[in-house]
Design a protein around this motif. Structure first.
Motif, PDB file in Angstrom:
ATOM      1  N   GLY A   1       0.812  -1.209   0.000  1.00  0.00           N
ATOM      2  CA  GLY A   1       0.000   0.000   0.000  1.00  0.00           C
ATOM      3  C   GLY A   1       0.845   1.257   0.000  1.00  0.00           C
ATOM      4  O   GLY A   1       0.575   2.199  -0.772  1.00  0.00           O
ATOM      5  N   ALA A   2       1.879   1.308   0.828  1.00  0.00           N
ATOM      6  CA  ALA A   2       2.732   2.493   0.902  1.00  0.00           C
ATOM      7  C   ALA A   2       3.489   2.711  -0.406  1.00  0.00           C
ATOM      8  O   ALA A   2       3.641   3.842  -0.879  1.00  0.00           O
ATOM      9  CB  ALA A   2       3.705   2.365   2.066  1.00  0.00           C
ATOM     10  N   ALA A   3       3.973   1.614  -1.004  1.00  0.00           N
ATOM     11  CA  ALA A   3       4.672   1.735  -2.283  1.00  0.00           C
ATOM     12  C   ALA A   3       3.720   2.216  -3.369  1.00  0.00           C
ATOM     13  O   ALA A   3       4.091   3.024  -4.236  1.00  0.00           O
ATOM     14  CB  ALA A   3       5.286   0.392  -2.673  1.00  0.00           C
ATOM     15  N   LEU A   4       2.494   1.729  -3.340  1.00  0.00           N
ATOM     16  CA  LEU A   4       1.501   2.142  -4.326  1.00  0.00           C
ATOM     17  C   LEU A   4       1.167   3.622  -4.171  1.00  0.00           C
ATOM     18  O   LEU A   4       1.035   4.351  -5.164  1.00  0.00           O
ATOM     19  CB  LEU A   4       0.241   1.287  -4.180  1.00  0.00           C
ATOM     20  N   VAL A   5       1.027   4.072  -2.938  1.00  0.00           N
ATOM     21  CA  VAL A   5       0.772   5.503  -2.705  1.00  0.00           C
ATOM     22  C   VAL A   5       1.893   6.346  -3.305  1.00  0.00           C
ATOM     23  O   VAL A   5       1.641   7.355  -3.974  1.00  0.00           O
ATOM     24  CB  VAL A   5       0.614   5.780  -1.196  1.00  0.00           C
ATOM     25  N   ASP A   6       3.133   5.945  -3.091  1.00  0.00           N
ATOM     26  CA  ASP A   6       4.261   6.701  -3.638  1.00  0.00           C
ATOM     27  C   ASP A   6       4.178   6.792  -5.154  1.00  0.00           C
ATOM     28  O   ASP A   6       4.396   7.871  -5.741  1.00  0.00           O
ATOM     29  CB  ASP A   6       5.590   6.044  -3.234  1.00  0.00           C
ATOM     30  N   ARG A   7       3.874   5.677  -5.820  1.00  0.00           N
ATOM     31  CA  ARG A   7       3.810   5.683  -7.290  1.00  0.00           C
ATOM     32  C   ARG A   7       2.618   6.497  -7.791  1.00  0.00           C
ATOM     33  O   ARG A   7       2.710   7.178  -8.815  1.00  0.00           O
ATOM     34  CB  ARG A   7       3.739   4.251  -7.818  1.00  0.00           C
ATOM     35  N   LEU A   8       1.503   6.429  -7.100  1.00  0.00           N
ATOM     36  CA  LEU A   8       0.343   7.212  -7.505  1.00  0.00           C
ATOM     37  C   LEU A   8       0.602   8.701  -7.346  1.00  0.00           C
ATOM     38  O   LEU A   8       0.171   9.512  -8.174  1.00  0.00           O
ATOM     39  CB  LEU A   8      -0.886   6.794  -6.693  1.00  0.00           C
ATOM     40  N   LEU A   9       1.306   9.073  -6.292  1.00  0.00           N
ATOM     41  CA  LEU A   9       1.680  10.476  -6.123  1.00  0.00           C
ATOM     42  C   LEU A   9       2.592  10.921  -7.263  1.00  0.00           C
ATOM     43  O   LEU A   9       2.429  12.018  -7.816  1.00  0.00           O
ATOM     44  CB  LEU A   9       2.367  10.682  -4.778  1.00  0.00           C
ATOM     45  N   GLU A  10       3.541  10.071  -7.643  1.00  0.00           N
ATOM     46  CA  GLU A  10       4.421  10.391  -8.768  1.00  0.00           C
ATOM     47  C   GLU A  10       3.630  10.556 -10.060  1.00  0.00           C
ATOM     48  O   GLU A  10       4.002  11.363 -10.923  1.00  0.00           O
ATOM     49  CB  GLU A  10       5.469   9.297  -8.951  1.00  0.00           C
ATOM     50  N   ALA A  11       2.540   9.795 -10.187  1.00  0.00           N
ATOM     51  CA  ALA A  11       1.709   9.864 -11.386  1.00  0.00           C
ATOM     52  C   ALA A  11       0.759  11.054 -11.373  1.00  0.00           C
ATOM     53  O   ALA A  11       0.031  11.273 -12.343  1.00  0.00           O
ATOM     54  CB  ALA A  11       0.908   8.575 -11.544  1.00  0.00           C
ATOM     55  N   GLY A  12       0.734  11.796 -10.261  1.00  0.00           N
ATOM     56  CA  GLY A  12      -0.062  13.012 -10.207  1.00  0.00           C
ATOM     57  C   GLY A  12      -1.392  12.901  -9.513  1.00  0.00           C
ATOM     58  O   GLY A  12      -2.151  13.879  -9.447  1.00  0.00           O
TER      59      GLY A  12
END
Length: 236
Positions: free
Chosen positions: A20-31
């Motif tokens: 979940g934390a890794a996914l949040v980081d990638r989603l933030l990077e995606a905007g």
């Protein structure tokens, strides 16, 4: 081309765990703007693009409440990732009614309830991305137990039902099925020689799960699919 989710609102359950934390980081990077759920009230806070709210996946009433809260804050749920999971290793004789009920409640019922609350509204807006988190155990039975395998296999039926009915409304529905991932509760509990059984020779990482997940969320032509991420354990 990198995935662009700028202006989209994502709801991620189990947002403080390894995947979940890794996914949040990638989603933030995606905007994306993200609302995550956590069972720890002390972590329930917010900033401009990422906020956490307290929710218990075993509480049936919380799914609709969470979706409504995200819509109150941000106007919509564009991306839904029911990532919260539960699974305690059990043999068949050792699997209690409580083990079974919790696995089904967290791994299957909660994703269904979230989808029931969010997907029709996505269809009304003509855009939606749903990604369930399944497991290799859905295909092979796995090593956690019958409760876990059955709950994860049920998600594939949910994917098929929703994808076929909402594709024409701009909503894609898929699942990702990782296995043997470091940095997770289950992965870190595996024996030291677990990687020896994986064809690529190592365990996967949470960032690799998140990378594939966000790529799937960004692809409007992909729907009705469960993507295995298992280092080659199950060739298909």
């Amino acid at each position: 081309m990198s995935t662009d989710l700028t202006g989209r609102v994502a709801l991620v359950t189990g947002a403080t765990g390894g995947i979940g934390a890794a996914l949040v980081d990638r989603l933030l990077e995606a905007g994306a703007t993200i609302v995550g759920t956590t069972r720890d009230a002390a972590k329930a806070e917010r900033d401009d693009r990422y906020s956490l709210i307290e929710a218990d996946a075993t509480d049936r009433a919380s799914a609709a409440r969470v979706v409504e809260e995200v819509e109150r804050r941000h106007g919509a749920v564009d991306v839904l990732v029911p990532n919260a999971g539960s699974g305690t290793t059990r043999t068949l004789p050792d699997t209690t009614d409580e083990d079974w009920d919790e696995a089904i409640a967290v791994n299957l019922t909660a994703p269904f309830l979230l989808a029931r609350a969010a997907v029709p509204r996505m269809a009304d807006r003509r855009f939606g991305r749903v990604l369930f988190v399944s497991s290799l155990a859905a295909f092979t039975g796995g090593a956690i137990g019958p409760h876990y395998a059955a709950s994860k296999a049920g998600l594939q039926g949910l994917v098929g039902f929703l994808a076929s009915r909402y594709a024409a409304s701009g909503v894609t529905v898929n699942a990702i099925a990782p296995a043997l991932i470091t940095g997770t509760t289950m992965g870190d509990a595996l024996p030291d020689d677990a990687a020896a059984h994986i064809p690529v020779g190592r365990m996967g990482t949470t960032s690799e799960v998140a990378e594939l997940a966000v790529a799937m969320l960004g692809n409007g032509y992909l729907t009705g699919k469960t993507m295995l991420l298992d280092g080659g354990l199950l060739a298909r």
